[in-house]
Design an enzyme around this catalytic site. Structure first.
Site, PDB file in Angstrom:
ATOM      1  N   HIS A 119       1.078  -1.164   0.034  1.00  0.00           N
ATOM      2  CA  HIS A 119       0.261  -0.168   0.104  1.00  0.00           C
ATOM      3  C   HIS A 119       0.808   1.073  -0.004  1.00  0.00           C
ATOM      4  CE1 HIS A 119      -2.427   3.118   2.153  1.00  0.00           C
ATOM      5  NE2 HIS A 119      -3.273   2.451   1.529  1.00  0.00           N
ATOM      6  N   PRO A 120       0.463   2.385  -0.640  1.00  0.00           N
ATOM      7  CA  PRO A 120       1.224   3.549  -0.471  1.00  0.00           C
ATOM      8  C   PRO A 120       1.856   4.166   0.927  1.00  0.00           C
ATOM      9  CG  PRO A 120      -0.582   3.851  -1.804  1.00  0.00           C
ATOM     10  CD  PRO A 120      -0.882   2.502  -1.400  1.00  0.00           C
ATOM     11  N   ARG A 121       1.402   3.464   1.788  1.00  0.00           N
ATOM     12  CA  ARG A 121       1.788   4.024   3.050  1.00  0.00           C
ATOM     13  C   ARG A 121       3.051   3.282   3.456  1.00  0.00           C
ATOM     14  NH1 ARG A 121      -0.767   6.660   7.438  1.00  0.00           N
ATOM     15  NH2 ARG A 121       1.325   6.464   8.326  1.00  0.00           N
ATOM     16  N   LYS A 122       3.271   2.149   3.013  1.00  0.00           N
ATOM     17  CA  LYS A 122       4.230   1.409   3.550  1.00  0.00           C
ATOM     18  C   LYS A 122       5.706   1.447   2.869  1.00  0.00           C
ATOM     19  CE  LYS A 122       0.424  -0.241   4.738  1.00  0.00           C
ATOM     20  NZ  LYS A 122      -0.479  -1.243   5.778  1.00  0.00           N
ATOM     21  N   MET A 123       6.452   0.794   3.030  1.00  0.00           N
ATOM     22  CA  MET A 123       8.016   1.104   2.629  1.00  0.00           C
ATOM     23  C   MET A 123       8.125   1.131   1.355  1.00  0.00           C
ATOM     24  SD  MET A 123       9.720   1.424   5.407  1.00  0.00           S
ATOM     25  CE  MET A 123      11.645   1.200   4.827  1.00  0.00           C
TER      26      MET A 123
END
Ligand SMILES: *Cc1c(COP(=O)(O)O)cnc(C)c1O
Length: 390
Positions: A184-188
């Site tokens: 997901h875009p919030r992940k690394m």
């Protein structure tokens, strides 16, 4: 456009460049866009980086957890130990199966499960411990593995926020029977949406490969390129959780940038550490000896002397408003599961029985951190925090 609340510094921003653009165009022109050779390449590169035998790409972290649970033979009525403070999506797959989450409180040094409290939560129905690494920091792996092996339980690592974190020389995601990643875009790293199941087990890997692809024993790409004209046999009811080659091509480019991403995040975190460590009311992220923090998030806790939860929560909430007025986005780290209405209603969990999770829920605050963050952006965040009167 004189709105004071316009966000100047977002909480996160994906780190995507021309390399990803080129890779996507190549796949779009290749004639094969669904799960195929790029997914295989992405899986192999990721497994090699983590230090496990197999990676199996799927279309989200949530679904990676679902298939990891199924591949570990979790049945309706089985109990799975989960941390009392995490992402709500991590518990939903248990509901898909009809298995029961059993909460254990967390340790605020890691935001991970407090392993000294795990033994008391184990019953004859317990099958698995979910070891969640929050915000880029490894949870107590050694403690969890020792309880698990003593009680004959499997360990599933929820490494959705842990990619790049390590303990000693070993990468997070290589310790459990299986581990789950999210893109997901919030992940690394990101593929828009996506996830992966990691494992050293031939059996878990094979079951995940079947279940993500309608339960088919042979993948479409293998039929396309092989001499297999019959449709595959279907031994189990399956799902369609496949990642596309379009997404995998982005993932491969992102993975090449991981060490750069880690370095950038660590530099930003160091700058926050230096600039904010004198504030007595703010506890900055901790790093345990031997742990390498990946700083997926930079999560602080508001504290008071003597400790007063309501007062700290009030300060945290006023700080949020203050930052928003300065155009700085900030969010709570994760959530106390006992405060989620669905779970509270279904299981009657009392938030106060998990005091550290509740404290994290009410007093945590993530400051913006992302690889492309500029010095000006970070200095604006620092000035905004420092100009706050608690
Ligand atoms: C994001 C996240 C998930 C779910 O991953 P998705 O790709 O969003 O489905 C699971 N667990 C944790 C800890 C997460 O942060």
């Amino acid at each position: 456009m004189n709105n004071k609340k316009v966000v100047k510094v977002p909480i996160a921003r994906p780190f995507i460049g021309a390399e990803e653009e080129r890779a996507v165009v190549e796949i779009l022109r290749s004639g094969w866009v669904s799960q195929g050779p790029k997914c295989t390449e992405f899986e192999q590169e990721m497994a090699a980086m983590i230090g496990v035998k197999y990676g199996r790409a799927v279309n989200s972290g949530t679904n990676a957890i679902h298939l990891a649970l199924l591949a570990c033979s979790i049945q309706p009525g089985d109990e799975v130990i989960v941390p009392a403070f995490t992402c709500v999506a991590a518990l939903y797959p248990l509901e898909y199966i009809g298995a029961k989450p059993v909460l254990v409180d967390i340790d605020l040094d890691t935001f991970g499960i407090d392993t000294s409290k795990v033994a008391d939560a184990i019953t004859p129905r317990t099958k698995t411990i979910m070891l969640t690494h929050l915000f880029g920091m490894a949870a107590d792996i050694k403690g969890t593995l020792s309880v698990a092996s003593w009680r004959g339980l499997k360990v599933i690592e929820d490494a959705a926020l842990g990619l790049g974190a390590s303990v000693g020389e070993r990468q997070v995601g290589s310790f459990g029977d299986t581990a789950c990643l999210s893109f997901h875009p919030r992940k690394m790293i990101t593929t828009g949406e996506g996830g992966m199941v990691l494992t050293n087990s031939d059996e878990i890997s094979a079951r995940v490969a079947e279940l993500r692809n309608y339960g088919a024993s042979v993948a479409a790409w293998e039929r396309h390129t092989g001499k297999l004209f019959d449709l595959p046999s279907y031994e189990h009811v399956g799902y369609n959780y496949k990642l596309t080659d379009i997404q995998a091509s982005i993932g491969l480019e992102q993975l090449k940038k991981l060490s750069d991403i880690l370095q950038r995040r660590r530099n930003i975190a160091k700058h926050y550490d230096d600039a904010l460590s004198d504030l007595p009311w703010l506890q900055l992220p901790q790093t345990l000896p031997g742990h390498n923090h990946a700083y997926q998030s930079y999560v602080c806790l508001v504290r008071s002397d003597p400790p007063n939860l309501d007062m700290c929560q009030a300060i945290r909430n006023r700080l949020w408003e203050h930052l928003a007025e300065q155009g700085v986005a900030s969010v709570q780290g994760a959530q106390a599961m006992a405060t989620i209405s669905f779970f509270h209603r279904k299981y009657g969990w009392e938030p106060s029985r998990y005091p550290e999770a509740l404290r994290a829920d009410r007093t945590s605050m993530a400051l913006p951190i992302f690889p492309g963050m500029t010095e000006d952006e970070q200095n604006h965040v620092i000035q905004s925090v420092r100009s706050f009167q608690p």
